[in-house]
Design an enzyme around this catalytic site. Sequence first.
Site, PDB file in Angstrom:
ATOM      1  CG  HIS A 221      -2.083   1.084   0.734  1.00 59.47           C
ATOM      2  ND1 HIS A 221      -2.965   0.959  -0.317  1.00 59.47           N
ATOM      3  CD2 HIS A 221      -2.275   2.333   1.207  1.00 59.47           C
ATOM      4  CE1 HIS A 221      -3.659   2.062  -0.447  1.00 59.47           C
ATOM      5  NE2 HIS A 221      -3.259   2.918   0.460  1.00 59.47           N
ATOM      6  CE1 TYR A 225      -1.892   7.970  -0.318  1.00 62.79           C
ATOM      7  CE2 TYR A 225      -1.909   5.680   0.371  1.00 62.79           C
ATOM      8  CZ  TYR A 225      -2.578   6.853   0.119  1.00 62.79           C
ATOM      9  OH  TYR A 225      -3.924   6.915   0.291  1.00 62.79           O
ATOM     10  CG  HIS A 372      -8.818   1.930  -7.394  1.00 63.45           C
ATOM     11  ND1 HIS A 372      -9.252   3.183  -7.044  1.00 63.45           N
ATOM     12  CD2 HIS A 372      -7.755   1.664  -6.609  1.00 63.45           C
ATOM     13  CE1 HIS A 372      -8.482   3.650  -6.068  1.00 63.45           C
ATOM     14  NE2 HIS A 372      -7.561   2.744  -5.796  1.00 63.45           N
ATOM     15  CG  PHE A 373      -4.347  -0.687 -10.034  1.00 62.39           C
ATOM     16  CD1 PHE A 373      -3.681  -0.847 -11.221  1.00 62.39           C
ATOM     17  CD2 PHE A 373      -4.866  -1.807  -9.404  1.00 62.39           C
ATOM     18  CE1 PHE A 373      -3.550  -2.094 -11.794  1.00 62.39           C
ATOM     19  CE2 PHE A 373      -4.738  -3.058  -9.967  1.00 62.39           C
ATOM     20  CZ  PHE A 373      -4.078  -3.201 -11.161  1.00 62.39           C
ATOM     21  CG  HIS A 374      -5.214   0.440 -15.331  1.00 70.27           C
ATOM     22  ND1 HIS A 374      -5.309  -0.786 -14.738  1.00 70.27           N
ATOM     23  CD2 HIS A 374      -4.182   0.342 -16.215  1.00 70.27           C
ATOM     24  CE1 HIS A 374      -4.406  -1.604 -15.255  1.00 70.27           C
ATOM     25  NE2 HIS A 374      -3.701  -0.940 -16.149  1.00 70.27           N
ATOM     26  NE  ARG A 437      -6.256  -7.545  -9.557  1.00 74.28           N
ATOM     27  CZ  ARG A 437      -5.494  -6.901  -8.647  1.00 74.28           C
ATOM     28  NH1 ARG A 437      -5.903  -6.820  -7.392  1.00 74.28           N
ATOM     29  NH2 ARG A 437      -4.357  -6.363  -8.971  1.00 74.28           N
ATOM     30  NE  ARG A 438      -2.715  -9.249 -10.483  1.00 70.29           N
ATOM     31  CZ  ARG A 438      -1.963  -9.089  -9.422  1.00 70.29           C
ATOM     32  NH1 ARG A 438      -2.117  -9.862  -8.380  1.00 70.29           N
ATOM     33  NH2 ARG A 438      -1.034  -8.166  -9.389  1.00 70.29           N
TER      34      ARG A 438
END
Lengths: 545, 156
Positions: A221, A225, A372-374, A437-438
Site C-alpha cells: 500500500h 503512495y 481503480h489503479f489504472h 481480475r488477472r
Amino acid sequence: MKQPFDRSDGKLVLAHILFAFVALLLGGVAGMLQGTVRSGMITLPANIGYYELLTAHGVLMALIFTTYFIIGFLYSGVSHTLGGKLLPSVRRLAWIGYATMSAGTIIGVIVILLGKATVLYTFYAPMKASPWFYIALALVVIGSWLSGFGIFRQYMTWRKTHKGKVSPLFAYMSVVTMLLWQIATIGVAAEVVVQLIPWSFGWVDTVNVVLSRTLFWYFGHPLVYFWLLPAYICWYVVIPKIIGGKIFSDSLARMSFILFLLFSIPVGFHHQLMEPGISGFWKYTQVVLTFMVIIPSLMTAFSLFATFELYGRSKGAKGLFGWFRMLPWKDVRFFAPFMGMLVFIPAGAGGIINASNQMNAVVHNTLWVTGHFHLTVATSVALTFFGITYWLIPHITGRVLTARMNKLGIVQTICWCIGMFFMSGSMHTVGLMGDPRRTAYTTYDDHPDAILWMPYHVAMAVGGIILFIGLLILAYIVIGLMRAPKGESEYPIGETAEGAEETPRYLERWGIWVGIAVVLILFAYTIPVIDMFQTTVTSPGYVTW
Amino acid sequence: MHVHRLEKIWLSIGISMLAIFLIVIAATAFGMGMSPPSEHHHTIDPTQVTTTAPFDNPGLKQTGDNRYEAVMIAYAFGYEPTTLEVPVGATIDFTVTSSDVVHGFQIVGTNVNMMIEPGEISHMSYKFDKPGEYLVLCNEYCGTGHEYMKTTIVVK
C-alpha cells in the site's frame, strides 16, 4: 532564475528518465496484448502465455517505470534546489543505485520471459518462482535504497551548511517520499530475503503464506503512495510556478506529506480484508488508519484549487468560477498534470470503497480494482509524470519545448484520457458484475453471467489500443525533446504566497515523525503478526504454470 | 499552524463524512454480523487436506432447518465437489480450504468473496433466495489453468 542544469547531474537524471520510458513502452506492449487476448480478439503465438505478459506488465509498469522516473525526478529537484548540483559522493551513490537496479531489472525480465517466474509481481507464495526472480527484485529494492541514501545525504549536508534555514519545499518532500519508501520496502525485503529466497533455493521446505502476504501488503500500500507523492510534489511545487501563481501554504504542504508518512504504512490489511488468518478487529483498525490517509489528500485538493483560484482572480477573473478559464489550458506542462488531478477525484472515491472493510467483498479481486489503479497510478500519476517530462528533459539537456511538441503533448493527454475512459470505465462496470481480475480469456463454459462480460472486454481492448497509440505518441515526443533546438528552459519551482506564515520548525524534526510512524506500525501489526507466527501452518511450494 | 477558514470548513465536512462512513461500517460489521470473512485459528495441514475431517468427505451436509454446511476444497484448477444443489431459501455455511496454492472463492451475483489459503480454513454464510445456476470462480491468480477454475451451485 534560469540557471543551467549541472551537466553530470543531467546525465544521471536523463539515464533514469529514459530507462523509465523504455520500461513503460515494453510494459505497454504487454498491456495492449493482454487487452486484445482477454477480449478474444487474438490468441497469442504458441509460446507466449497470458500470465507471462501479465507478470511483465505489472513488474515493468508498477515497479520499474515508476521507481526509475521517481528517482530521476527527485534527483533533478534535489540537485536544483539544494545547491545547484549534487555532491560527488551523492552522485556516485546514485549511479551505484542505478546500476544495481538495472542489473536487477534485466535479470528479472529475462527470468520472467523464460517463464520461470509467472507469479505476478505480488509473488503469491506458495507459488514458487526461480530464486533469481526474487534476487532480481531484491536488487531493484537495494538499488533504490542507495539512491534514497544519496538524497538524504545531500539534504543533511545542505542543512549543516544552512543552519537555521528552512529547507526548500521540493527537497523536503523528496526526503519524505524516500523515507516512506525505505520504511515500506523493509516489509518486502524481509519477505524476499528471509522467506522466499531460502525457500526457493530449497534451503527450507515450507513458507508461512499468511505472513508472506502480510509482509507484501505492508509494502504494497505505501508503494502506491510512493507513486503518488512525487506527483503531489509536481502539483504543490511545480504547477503554481507554471501557471504563474504562488504556493498556497508551505507549512500545510509539508504537514500533508508528514501525514502521508505516518498513515500510509500501517494500512496493508485493507488489501487482505477477505483473507483468513487475520482477526476482524485488526482489519477494522487498519481500515480506520486507511481513512486517516484520505485527510492529506483532502488538504492537497484544497491547496491546489486555492492556488488556481487565487491566480485566476489576480488576473481579474469574475464570478464564482471565472478563474477556471484563466488557467493556461494550452500549456501541456499544466494541462497533463491537471487532467491527472481531475481523474484523481473519482479514483480517490473508488479507493474509499475498496478500503471499506466488508464492502470490499463486492469488488475484491474483480476488474473494478484493476480499473481503480489504472485511474490512480496509470492516469493521475502517469499523466503528471508525462507533464514533468515536457519541461524536465528540455531543462536538463539545455533545449526548449517547441510549440509543436507542446501541441503533440496535448494530443497525447487527450488520447490517454479517452483510452482510459473506455478501459477503466468498462473495468469498473464489469468488475461490479463480478468479473475477476488477472484472468485470461474464458467464458466459464459459456455461463450466462460470464457471457455478459464480453462486450466490456471488447471496450477494454479498444481503450487499451487507444492507450497504446498514446504511448507511441509519447515515445515520439521523448525522442523529439532530445533533438529539440538548443535553448534555455526553466526548472519551475513555485514560491510561497505573500503573507503566508513562517514554516514551523517541528516539521523538520525527523526523529519525532519517524518515531510516530514506527509506533503506529507497531500498534497496527505487532499482535496480528505474533498471531501468524503462533497459529499458521506453513506450506510447501508449487509450480502451477 | 494557521489554517484558512474555508479550508477548516472543507476539512470538517470531509472528516465528518469519513467518520460517518467508519461508523456505518463498524455498526454493520460488529453489530449486525457483516464482518469480512476473518474466522481465526482454524488451521489445517495443507498437505493432508484430503485425509483430514471434514475435508476427507467434501460436500453438502444438512445442519439444521433449511441450513447446510458446504465443505469444499479449492485446488489447481477446480473445486471439490464439482457441483452443489441446494433448495431455494436455504442458508449455506461455506467451509473451504486449499490443497495447494492460494485461490479465490467468489460466487458471482452475491457478496460471497473470500480468499482460500493453504493451511487456513475460510468461512462464510449466504442465504440463496433466488433460484438459478450460480457461478463460483477463482479470482486469485493460481497458475496456467486459473481461468478454467470454477464450479456451480444450483439453487432450485
